[in-house]
Scaffold this motif. Structure first.
Motif, short mmCIF file in Angstrom:
data_model
loop_
_atom_site.label_atom_id
_atom_site.label_comp_id
_atom_site.label_asym_id
_atom_site.label_seq_id
_atom_site.Cartn_x
_atom_site.Cartn_y
_atom_site.Cartn_z
N VAL A 18 0.65 -1.11 -0.26
CA VAL A 18 -0.61 0.07 -0.16
C VAL A 18 0.87 1.03 0.18
O VAL A 18 1.63 1.38 0.93
CB VAL A 18 -0.79 -0.44 1.17
N GLU A 19 0.64 2.40 -0.85
CA GLU A 19 1.57 3.97 -0.76
C GLU A 19 0.41 4.54 -0.03
O GLU A 19 -0.14 4.61 0.56
CB GLU A 19 1.29 3.99 -2.03
N GLY A 20 1.43 5.22 0.52
CA GLY A 20 1.38 6.13 1.33
C GLY A 20 0.79 6.06 2.77
O GLY A 20 -0.02 7.29 3.11
N VAL A 21 0.77 5.65 3.58
CA VAL A 21 0.81 5.35 4.40
C VAL A 21 1.47 5.78 6.05
O VAL A 21 2.70 4.44 5.61
CB VAL A 21 -0.23 3.58 4.66
N ARG A 22 1.73 6.56 6.06
CA ARG A 22 2.54 6.13 7.59
C ARG A 22 2.32 6.04 8.94
O ARG A 22 1.12 6.44 9.17
CB ARG A 22 3.56 7.65 7.88
N LEU A 23 3.38 4.95 9.28
CA LEU A 23 2.74 4.85 10.51
C LEU A 23 2.80 5.58 12.06
O LEU A 23 3.85 6.03 11.43
CB LEU A 23 3.18 2.95 11.22
N THR A 24 2.17 5.95 12.86
CA THR A 24 2.76 6.57 14.22
C THR A 24 3.54 5.37 14.81
O THR A 24 3.79 4.46 14.71
CB THR A 24 1.27 6.73 14.85
N SER A 25 4.24 5.84 15.74
CA SER A 25 5.11 5.63 16.90
C SER A 25 4.25 4.56 17.60
O SER A 25 4.92 3.25 17.26
CB SER A 25 5.88 6.02 17.95
N SER A 32 3.91 -4.61 16.22
CA SER A 32 5.28 -5.71 17.02
C SER A 32 4.88 -6.61 18.34
O SER A 32 5.51 -7.51 18.57
CB SER A 32 6.52 -4.73 17.50
N ASP A 33 3.82 -6.46 18.16
CA ASP A 33 3.17 -7.11 19.14
C ASP A 33 3.55 -9.28 19.20
O ASP A 33 2.87 -9.23 18.00
CB ASP A 33 1.75 -7.04 20.07
N ARG A 41 0.86 -9.54 9.68
CA ARG A 41 2.66 -9.03 9.39
C ARG A 41 2.72 -8.01 9.16
O ARG A 41 1.39 -7.58 7.37
CB ARG A 41 3.20 -10.05 8.73
N VAL A 42 2.57 -6.90 10.01
CA VAL A 42 2.41 -5.06 8.80
C VAL A 42 4.21 -5.23 9.19
O VAL A 42 4.83 -5.05 9.44
CB VAL A 42 1.86 -4.45 9.25
N GLN A 43 4.64 -4.66 7.69
CA GLN A 43 6.28 -4.29 7.89
C GLN A 43 6.48 -2.92 6.84
O GLN A 43 5.43 -2.73 5.80
CB GLN A 43 6.70 -5.57 6.51
N GLU A 44 7.01 -1.92 7.17
CA GLU A 44 7.44 -0.57 6.99
C GLU A 44 8.24 -0.93 5.75
O GLU A 44 9.24 -1.85 5.83
CB GLU A 44 7.96 0.40 7.81
N LEU A 45 8.22 0.01 4.25
CA LEU A 45 8.78 -0.10 3.10
C LEU A 45 9.65 1.20 3.40
O LEU A 45 8.79 2.08 3.87
CB LEU A 45 8.32 -0.69 1.62
N ALA A 46 9.89 1.51 2.32
CA ALA A 46 10.17 3.01 2.04
C ALA A 46 9.33 3.58 1.54
O ALA A 46 8.41 2.57 0.43
CB ALA A 46 12.23 2.80 1.22
N HIS A 47 9.91 4.62 1.44
CA HIS A 47 8.93 5.81 0.57
C HIS A 47 7.27 6.11 0.86
O HIS A 47 6.37 6.19 0.62
CB HIS A 47 9.29 5.47 -0.98
N PRO A 257 -3.98 -3.97 25.76
CA PRO A 257 -4.24 -3.24 24.74
C PRO A 257 -4.72 -3.20 23.74
O PRO A 257 -5.96 -3.10 22.45
CB PRO A 257 -3.87 -2.11 24.07
N LEU A 258 -4.52 -4.30 23.28
CA LEU A 258 -5.30 -4.87 21.16
C LEU A 258 -6.19 -5.48 21.49
O LEU A 258 -7.30 -5.73 20.27
CB LEU A 258 -4.20 -6.77 20.90
N ALA A 259 -7.43 -5.56 22.54
CA ALA A 259 -8.75 -6.16 22.70
C ALA A 259 -9.47 -5.10 21.99
O ALA A 259 -10.24 -5.34 21.27
CB ALA A 259 -9.26 -6.55 23.97
N ALA A 260 -9.06 -3.70 22.17
CA ALA A 260 -9.70 -2.76 21.46
C ALA A 260 -9.71 -2.19 20.19
O ALA A 260 -9.80 -1.64 19.27
CB ALA A 260 -9.98 -0.99 21.82
N ARG A 261 -8.26 -2.83 19.47
CA ARG A 261 -7.84 -2.57 18.08
C ARG A 261 -7.88 -4.20 17.28
O ARG A 261 -7.63 -3.65 16.11
CB ARG A 261 -6.24 -2.41 18.97
N ALA A 262 -7.92 -4.64 17.91
CA ALA A 262 -8.20 -6.34 16.45
C ALA A 262 -8.99 -6.91 17.27
O ALA A 262 -9.26 -7.50 18.54
CB ALA A 262 -5.84 -6.99 17.23
N PHE A 263 -9.18 -7.69 15.62
CA PHE A 263 -10.79 -8.69 16.20
C PHE A 263 -9.99 -9.11 14.87
O PHE A 263 -10.30 -9.40 14.07
CB PHE A 263 -11.90 -7.73 16.24
#
Length: 433
Positions: A18-25, A32-33, A41-47, A257-263
């Motif tokens: 996916v293009e143009g998505v920048r993850l927050t800290s 990474s949990d 699996r979510v991996q950040e790539l260049a650009h 905290p994943l209970a509210a974020r991941a289903f």
């Protein structure tokens, strides 16, 4: 102006860049949990690119920067996933698709929240359950039983404050606390404005009835006991537990905290449980007299001849046992959540199935020991039959593939009647033949 996070959709076992998505800290910490990494699996790539790799889990992950929605590959819609789950839990019947999907299709988590809210609203309309609770408190008059030791320590010489233990007929009980916790979570985290608004109204009402926090979810679930006074809570609790556990009954997200974020629901485990229960119902419908054992353990199959001990146990997903023509018959079934109607069965799966056939199958004289490999497949799916040939040309074992049309079977189960019976009889004929 509020910026809506990007919405990304992919199928299970899919991969997407996916293009143009920048993850927050905070997003980087979440992805990474280890509990989430094994699901998607979510991996950040260049650009500013993201690479998403999905496994056999379907559902939604909500990050600050994007919403990742993993849809089922072998089913028509996400509601079918919940139909499978309801059937496995012994609550067969149709889910009200017309009402739940009105105004658009919510993600799987919001859909569970909506089904819970619908049941919770029915509980509130009927009137929430109350029960007697044993409480202790300091009262101006005696109520219940006076506690002499506590009175002496806390209120020595006073007659206007009396330490008592008494019973209170109250709604602040586990049945309502579980509903309050699920409603509060849905109200805070539902993505759909319609679902969130309904959940907020339900949460506000249950909070008045049950203000005490639920506490540890595992302890709460262990304390649930259904009887004639609270049997009508079961449907609401079913969706509440699914919502509070983030879709993972065995690996609860509730501790973090994943209970509210991941289903995310494991389709491998769900398909296996669904198929085994379906086989049991098919056997009963056919009046075969066969028993269907789930995960039957066999420790004597692999034997270490040097030590005289069992080497490892063999455990097929299902084992059909009965009699045919007055003779005992036993057939192992291996359940695989793989689309084997479009590709060859993997060598590893064949080896496993052949072991089951050689060691566990029992056939009438003259028939080849057989293991059935049950997998999802469409109505026109081809069937495979693979045999092991001995050096003399004889056949020592056979593996037959049987595709299960999930959408058609779920439709037949929800309709009931003759359609349900026909679907179950067809499955039994294919597996037990």
């Amino acid at each position: 102006m509020t910026v809506q996070p990007a919405r990304i959709t992919l199928c299970e076992y899919g991969r997407q860049v996916v293009e143009g998505v920048r993850l927050t800290s905070a997003d980087r910490h979440r992805i990474s949990d280890p509990r989430l990494v094994e699901r998607i699996r979510v991996q950040e790539l260049a650009h500013g690119r993201l690479e998403l790799t999905a496994g056999p889990y379907v559902g939604v992950v909500q990050l600050d920067s994007c919403e990742i929605r993993v849809r089922p590959k072998y089913l028509g819609e996400e509601l079918d996933v919940l139909r499978m789950l309801a059937y496995v839990q012994g609550r067969a019947g149709s889910l009200d698709a017309g009402r739940t999907l009105a105004g658009g299709t919510p993600n799987l988590r919001d859909l569970v929240a909506l089904l819970f809210v619908d049941q919770a609203e029915r509980l509130l309309a009927r009137g929430v359950r109350r029960d007697y609770l044993t409480l202790e408190g300091d009262l101006p008059v005696v109520r219940g039983r006076l506690l002499p030791e506590r009175q002496l320590v806390r209120h020595h010489g006073r007659v206007d404050r009396l330490a008592c233990r008494f019973d209170e007929h109250d709604a602040d009980i586990l049945d309502n606390r579980l509903c309050a916790a699920a409603a509060g979570l849905a109200a805070r985290t539902a993505h759909s404005p319609v679902v969130r608004a309904r959940a907020r109204r339900v949460a506000a009402q249950f909070a008045r009835y049950a203000p005490t926090p639920l506490g540890d979810l595992r302890t709460a679930l262990a304390g649930l006991d259904y009887h004639r006074h609270n049997a009508h809570y079961q449907d609401a609790h079913r969706w509440a537990v699914l919502l509070l556990t983030g879709g993972g009954i065995d690996d609860l997200f509730s501790g973090g905290p994943l209970a509210a974020r991941a289903f995310l629901i494991d389709m491998n485990a769900l398909f296996e449980s669904f198929a085994v229960r379906l086989l049991g119902d098919a056997s009963a419908t056919a009046g075969s007299g066969f028993s269907v054992q789930d995960q039957a353990r066999h420790r004597g199959v692999l034997h270490n001849e040097h030590t005289g001990r069992h080497y490892s146990e063999v455990r097929p997903d299902a084992l059909l046992s009965g009699h045919r023509g007055g003779r005992p018959v036993r057939r192992p079934v291996d359940v695989k959540y793989k689309l084997y109607d479009t590709k060859k069965v993997s060598t590893a799966d064949l080896y496993q199935a052949f072991l089951y056939a050689h060691a566990l199958a029992r056939q009438p004289a003259g028939e080849t020991p057989t293991c059935v490999l049950l997998h999802p497949g469409g109505p026109t799916a081809a069937r495979a039959s693979v045999a092991v040939r001995r050096w003399d040309g004889g056949t020592s074992a056979r593996v037959r593939t049987v595709p299960l049309d999930l959408s058609a079977v779920l439709h037949a189960l929800s309709e009931g009647g003759a359609g349900r019976r026909e679907a179950l009889l067809r499955l039994w004929d294919q597996v037990a033949a």
